[in-house]
Structure formats: C-alpha cells, structure tokens
Design an enzyme around this catalytic site. Sequence first.
Site, mmCIF file in Angstrom:
data_model
loop_
_atom_site.group_PDB
_atom_site.id
_atom_site.type_symbol
_atom_site.label_atom_id
_atom_site.label_comp_id
_atom_site.label_asym_id
_atom_site.label_seq_id
_atom_site.Cartn_x
_atom_site.Cartn_y
_atom_site.Cartn_z
ATOM 1 N N CYS A 115 0.803 -1.006 0.084
ATOM 2 C CA CYS A 115 0.083 0.036 -0.020
ATOM 3 C C CYS A 115 0.944 1.215 -0.080
ATOM 4 C CB CYS A 115 -0.965 0.092 1.057
ATOM 5 S SG CYS A 115 -2.140 -1.414 1.227
ATOM 6 N N HIS A 248 -2.903 7.450 2.481
ATOM 7 C CA HIS A 248 -3.492 6.011 1.911
ATOM 8 C C HIS A 248 -4.942 5.787 2.757
ATOM 9 C CE1 HIS A 248 -3.896 1.803 1.149
ATOM 10 N NE2 HIS A 248 -3.775 1.311 2.497
ATOM 11 N N ASN A 278 -10.150 0.433 0.425
ATOM 12 C CA ASN A 278 -8.780 0.226 0.259
ATOM 13 C C ASN A 278 -8.395 -0.311 -1.266
ATOM 14 O OD1 ASN A 278 -6.027 -0.296 0.508
ATOM 15 N ND2 ASN A 278 -6.317 -0.871 2.729
HETATM 16 O O1 UT7 Z 1 -3.964 -0.890 3.498
HETATM 17 C C1 UT7 Z 1 -3.370 -1.623 4.640
HETATM 18 C C2 UT7 Z 1 -3.601 -1.333 5.878
HETATM 19 N N1 UT7 Z 1 -4.661 -1.654 6.482
HETATM 20 C C3 UT7 Z 1 -5.542 -1.185 7.517
HETATM 21 O O2 UT7 Z 1 -5.002 0.112 7.733
HETATM 22 C C4 UT7 Z 1 -6.332 -1.819 8.082
HETATM 23 C C5 UT7 Z 1 -6.138 -1.436 9.793
HETATM 24 N N2 UT7 Z 1 -7.201 -1.879 10.569
HETATM 25 C C6 UT7 Z 1 -8.309 -1.643 10.446
HETATM 26 O O3 UT7 Z 1 -8.757 -0.863 9.702
HETATM 27 C C7 UT7 Z 1 -9.387 -2.099 11.648
HETATM 28 O O4 UT7 Z 1 -8.736 -2.976 12.537
HETATM 29 C C8 UT7 Z 1 -10.346 -3.233 10.951
HETATM 30 C C9 UT7 Z 1 -11.265 -2.400 10.064
HETATM 31 C C10 UT7 Z 1 -9.749 -4.081 10.008
HETATM 32 C C11 UT7 Z 1 -11.224 -3.867 11.985
HETATM 33 O O5 UT7 Z 1 -11.840 -3.081 12.964
HETATM 34 P P1 UT7 Z 1 -11.505 -3.366 14.529
HETATM 35 O O6 UT7 Z 1 -12.342 -1.981 15.258
HETATM 36 O O7 UT7 Z 1 -10.173 -3.281 14.579
HETATM 37 O O8 UT7 Z 1 -12.250 -4.578 14.769
HETATM 38 P P2 UT7 Z 1 -11.981 -5.711 15.215
HETATM 39 O O9 UT7 Z 1 -11.124 -6.790 14.429
HETATM 40 O O10 UT7 Z 1 -11.474 -5.420 16.724
HETATM 41 O O11 UT7 Z 1 -13.103 -6.655 15.402
HETATM 42 C C12 UT7 Z 1 -14.319 -6.121 16.262
HETATM 43 C C13 UT7 Z 1 -15.537 -7.127 16.138
HETATM 44 C C14 UT7 Z 1 -15.212 -8.791 16.109
HETATM 45 O O12 UT7 Z 1 -16.306 -9.434 16.967
HETATM 46 P P3 UT7 Z 1 -15.923 -9.777 18.291
HETATM 47 O O13 UT7 Z 1 -14.821 -10.588 18.447
HETATM 48 O O14 UT7 Z 1 -15.820 -8.376 19.116
HETATM 49 O O15 UT7 Z 1 -17.493 -10.514 18.791
HETATM 50 C C15 UT7 Z 1 -15.100 -9.122 14.863
HETATM 51 O O16 UT7 Z 1 -15.459 -10.561 14.535
HETATM 52 O O17 UT7 Z 1 -16.076 -7.214 14.731
HETATM 53 C C16 UT7 Z 1 -16.284 -8.459 14.018
HETATM 54 N N3 UT7 Z 1 -16.098 -8.444 12.582
HETATM 55 C C17 UT7 Z 1 -17.276 -7.919 11.855
HETATM 56 N N4 UT7 Z 1 -18.282 -7.830 11.979
HETATM 57 C C18 UT7 Z 1 -19.182 -7.483 10.872
HETATM 58 C C19 UT7 Z 1 -14.898 -8.235 12.008
HETATM 59 N N5 UT7 Z 1 -15.032 -7.997 10.748
HETATM 60 C C20 UT7 Z 1 -16.453 -7.911 10.601
HETATM 61 C C21 UT7 Z 1 -17.350 -7.641 9.522
HETATM 62 N N6 UT7 Z 1 -18.633 -7.312 9.839
HETATM 63 N N7 UT7 Z 1 -16.908 -7.422 8.139
#
Ligand code: UT7
Length: 321
Positions: A115, A248, A278
């Site tokens: 990226c 980005h 993204n």
């Molecule tokens: O280009 C490369 C750079 N990449 C990035 O910059 C990405 C960086 N990271 C992020 O943007 C975020 O960490 C994410 C958007 C990927 C995830 O957001 P988060 O606030 O860190 O969520 P999380 O991974 O802590 O997940 C929270 C909850 C989980 O459920 P539980 O365990 O709390 O019950 C996940 O299972 O959200 C759940 N979850 C979803 N729910 C609905 C994860 N993906 C999804 C989804 N839809 N697509």
Amino acid sequence: MIFSRIAGTGGYVPGKPVSNDDLVARGIDTSDAWVRERTGIGFRHLASPDDTTHGMAAEAARRALEAAGLQATDIDLVIVATTTPEMVFPSTACLVQHALGMPVGSAAFDMQAVCSGFIYALSTADKFIRSGSHRRALVIGAEKLSRILDWSDRTTCVLFGDGAGAVVLEAAEAPGVLATALHADGSQTGILSVSAQMAGGEIVGNPFIRMDGQAVFKYAVRVLAEVGSEVLTQAQLPLEALDWLVPHQANIRIMLATARKLGLPPERVVVTVEQHGNTSAASVPLALDAGVRDGRIQRGQTVLLEGVGGGFTWGAALLRF
Ligand code: UT7
C-alpha cells in the site's frame, strides 16, 4: 538544477460501485453499519474477469496524459506500483508501455511496496528525473485486489477494492516534489501478508490477504504522523503551510487520527475511502486525482501524500502541486 513536478493526474475504477449491502446480499456475514462505522467504507469497485491490472493502469495513465496535455510518446519512464501484477514476469509496467504505445526502449519496471507502493514509485521517479537521466515519467498505482481476497473472511474481504491511479511527473525548473521519505520494518511481515508462492507448478501457502487489523491500525497511525512531520522538516515548512493531506485510504479512523496527531484540521484531509475502499497502491493517486478533479487541490498548493502497508512499509511525499 533539475526538479520534478506533477503535470497531470488520472484515475480509473472498474464497473459499478458495489455497496456494503450488496456484499450482504452476496452472503457475507457483515452489515453496512459495521463497515461504515469501523472503516468509513461505503462502496468499492470490483474488477470483472476482463479487467486486468495493466488495463486499469493504462486507462488511468491515459487520463493523466490527457490532463497533462501530453502523448504516450512523450514519456521515457513508466513505473507501476502493484501488489497484484498480471503475472510473475514480464512486469506490469512493460505491458502498460506496450498498451499505451510508448516508445520502445523507454524504461519500464514494477515497484512492490504494497500500500506504500505509489509513494515508493513517486520518490523513485523523482530521483530519476532529478538525476537528469529521464525527463517524463508515468507513475502508476494499480491493483486487482479482488483476485487475492478470501470472500469467506469477513475481516478482510469487505475492506478492499480494485482500481488504478496515475500521475505524469516531469522535469521542471522549480520543485514540485519538495521532499520524500521512505521506510520499512521487515520484522512486521506477519501482520499483513499474502504468503503464497508458486512452486513446482502449484500454489504453495495461502494465496489470500491475511491481516492483524488492530496491529496494522496502531502501527499505521504512529508512522503516518511521524513521516508527515519528517518531510515537513526536510522541506523546512511549518504545518500551517500544508493545504491538503492525501493519505492512504484504508480506514477513515486512521486518517483522522493521523491528522489529529499532526495537528491538521479534518477538513484538510482528502477522503475517498467511502467510494473506493482500500485499493492498496492505487489509493493515494486515486484520491489525489479525485481532489484535483473536484477542484479542491489547486496549482501552487502544498500537498502531503502518505502511504502505509505490508512489509511493513511507509512513506511520504510533500508536493508543491
Ligand atoms: O492497507 C493496509 C492497511 N490496512 C489497514 O490500515 C487496516 C487497519 N485495521 C483496521 O482498519 C481495523 O482494525 C479493521 C477495520 C480491520 C477492524 O476494525 P476493529 O475495530 O479493529 O475490529 P476488530 O478486528 O477488533 O473486530 C471487532 C468485532 C469482532 O467481533 P467480536 O470478537 O468483538 O465479537 C469481529 O469478529 O467485529 C467483528 N467483525 C465484523 N463484524 C461485521 C470483523 N469483521 C467484521 C465484518 N462485519 N466485516
């Protein structure tokens, strides 16, 4: 002394926008509310089997050439930043050179910094031009990320999209590119990767994007603020001189946290993640092109481009547009 400046920008996204609700309708266990709230993404574009990485790159390049009032025959260097090249070799840049009808003999190569790829490519082209070896470069970020998405993994498949962005960078008497900085941390390969390789006629390893989202999030916010300050210091410019931050486009929360850490008001951040998701190496040039075409980014303004991604890699380019 020779400097480089951006002479034109272009962007291309394939097909119609695909909404979060469209993904739900396709059976992905997510919701519009979750994706918007956690990422700021509303839509992405997904390439059809006929859309190729080099085809999208060539279309974005054509638009950048048109904006610059130039022909493909005016270009003597093409660099394509991509994580989803057409094939192992030849490079996507060679395919673009041929597709555009660029002069045979002009230099063409790919850049792989995930990226951050467009920032790496822009910085490289700037150095080529300032050395005097080349006069006009096409710098392109292009991705068909849908090829490497695991549609059964909701933690990644909702985040990414396809597309391409391009700039024409040309020699100039006054600096357009004011400062660049590139960085990498190879100890962090595990937090974001596609680990597969082709070996013995088979795909060995996992051919899909795997990401530790929270680790990437924290790392990104820290290094994007640091590298922004680094290029401002290099150019001896205060933060107040900055008109636009074009980061980005991975997550609105990362972008706003970076702006906050830098001390920049949120309305100075160009955001396209809502429409494109993204798009990895394509995200910064697509956002730059959007800001230019909707009239926000004007000639003479100071613009900070920032990339961050797998590797781990990150970098910035400070421009007088
Ligand atoms: O280009 C490369 C750079 N990449 C990035 O910059 C990405 C960086 N990271 C992020 O943007 C975020 O960490 C994410 C958007 C990927 C995830 O957001 P988060 O606030 O860190 O969520 P999380 O991974 O802590 O997940 C929270 C909850 C989980 O459920 P539980 O365990 O709390 O019950 C996940 O299972 O959200 C759940 N979850 C979803 N729910 C609905 C994860 N993906 C999804 C989804 N839809 N697509």
